[in-house]
Design a protein around this motif. Structure first.
Motif, short mmCIF file in Angstrom:
data_model
loop_
_atom_site.label_atom_id
_atom_site.label_comp_id
_atom_site.label_asym_id
_atom_site.label_seq_id
_atom_site.Cartn_x
_atom_site.Cartn_y
_atom_site.Cartn_z
N ALA A 115 41.21 40.16 47.50
CA ALA A 115 41.58 41.52 47.00
C ALA A 115 40.59 42.59 46.75
O ALA A 115 40.65 43.77 46.72
N GLN A 116 39.10 42.03 46.94
CA GLN A 116 37.97 42.82 46.62
C GLN A 116 38.29 43.50 45.35
O GLN A 116 37.54 44.57 45.26
N ASP A 117 38.60 42.80 44.20
CA ASP A 117 38.54 43.40 42.88
C ASP A 117 37.58 42.91 42.04
O ASP A 117 37.50 42.22 41.31
N SER A 118 36.23 43.45 42.21
CA SER A 118 35.10 43.21 41.46
C SER A 118 35.07 43.52 40.17
O SER A 118 34.46 42.80 39.11
N ALA A 119 36.07 44.53 39.62
CA ALA A 119 36.41 44.75 38.30
C ALA A 119 36.88 43.61 37.58
O ALA A 119 36.50 43.50 36.47
N LYS A 120 37.67 42.85 38.27
CA LYS A 120 38.27 41.62 37.57
C LYS A 120 37.07 40.83 37.05
O LYS A 120 37.21 39.99 36.13
#
Length: 178
Positions: A115-120
């Protein structure tokens, strides 16, 4: 190969099966036929440990440094595989890799990368924005190779093919839907 370190042989310890002697996160002790091993393990492995005195099998990874030899234990081959992929990345050492595995499941990690969710990933202790972005960037190509447990379960009952069909019907290209 018995050439030793001078001959560039690699020391390895495979899976260990024995009796759990004790556990104090992040360390655990395992008796394998009278030989005691001290292992470090991610919390994901600790959550699944049996009671002290019970039988236990662990996948292992040995880290040999000038000042120490560290044996890392994992409850699953997937955890060990992810650990090995993480420590290959620049700026991610064994401690950071264990922190990642302690804070997120293997399936959730790969889903986050997909999901390319680096914030997570920045919500994990010690993982900053730059490291999280580098993890996503450098591992996104490998994320497709790692089907999640949910996807595998869905494939059994037909949910995944139905979801792919629905996405194609919404205008996604088949490769994107997959």
């Amino acid at each position: 190969d018995a050439r030793g370190f001078a001959g560039n042989a690699i020391a390895r310890i495979g899976p260990l099966t024995g009796r759990l002697l004790g556990k104090e996160p992040p360390l655990l002790w395992l008796d394998v036929n009278g030989l005691g091993y001290e292992l470090e393990a991610p919390l994901s492995t600790f959550y699944k440990l049996p009671e002290v005195g019970q039988a236990l099998s662990l996948h292992t990874h040995l880290i040999v440094r000038e000042d120490a030899q560290l044996l890392i234990g994992f409850g699953s081959a997937a955890e060990k595989s992810l650990f090995r992929q993480l420590i290959k990345l620049s700026g991610v050492g064994p401690k950071s890799a264990l922190t990642i595995l302690s804070g997120i499941s293997v399936d959730d990690f790969w889903e986050t990368v997909r999901a390319q969710d680096s914030a997570k990933l920045t919500r994990l202790p010690g993982i900053g924005k730059k490291t999280a972005e580098r993890l996503v960037l450098e591992l996104k190509d490998k994320a497709g190779e790692h089907a999640t447990t949910v996807a595998r379960a869905g494939a059994v009952d037909g949910a995944v093919p139905q979801a792919i069909s629905a996405l194609v019907n919404l205008g996604y290209k088949p490769a994107e839907a997959q």
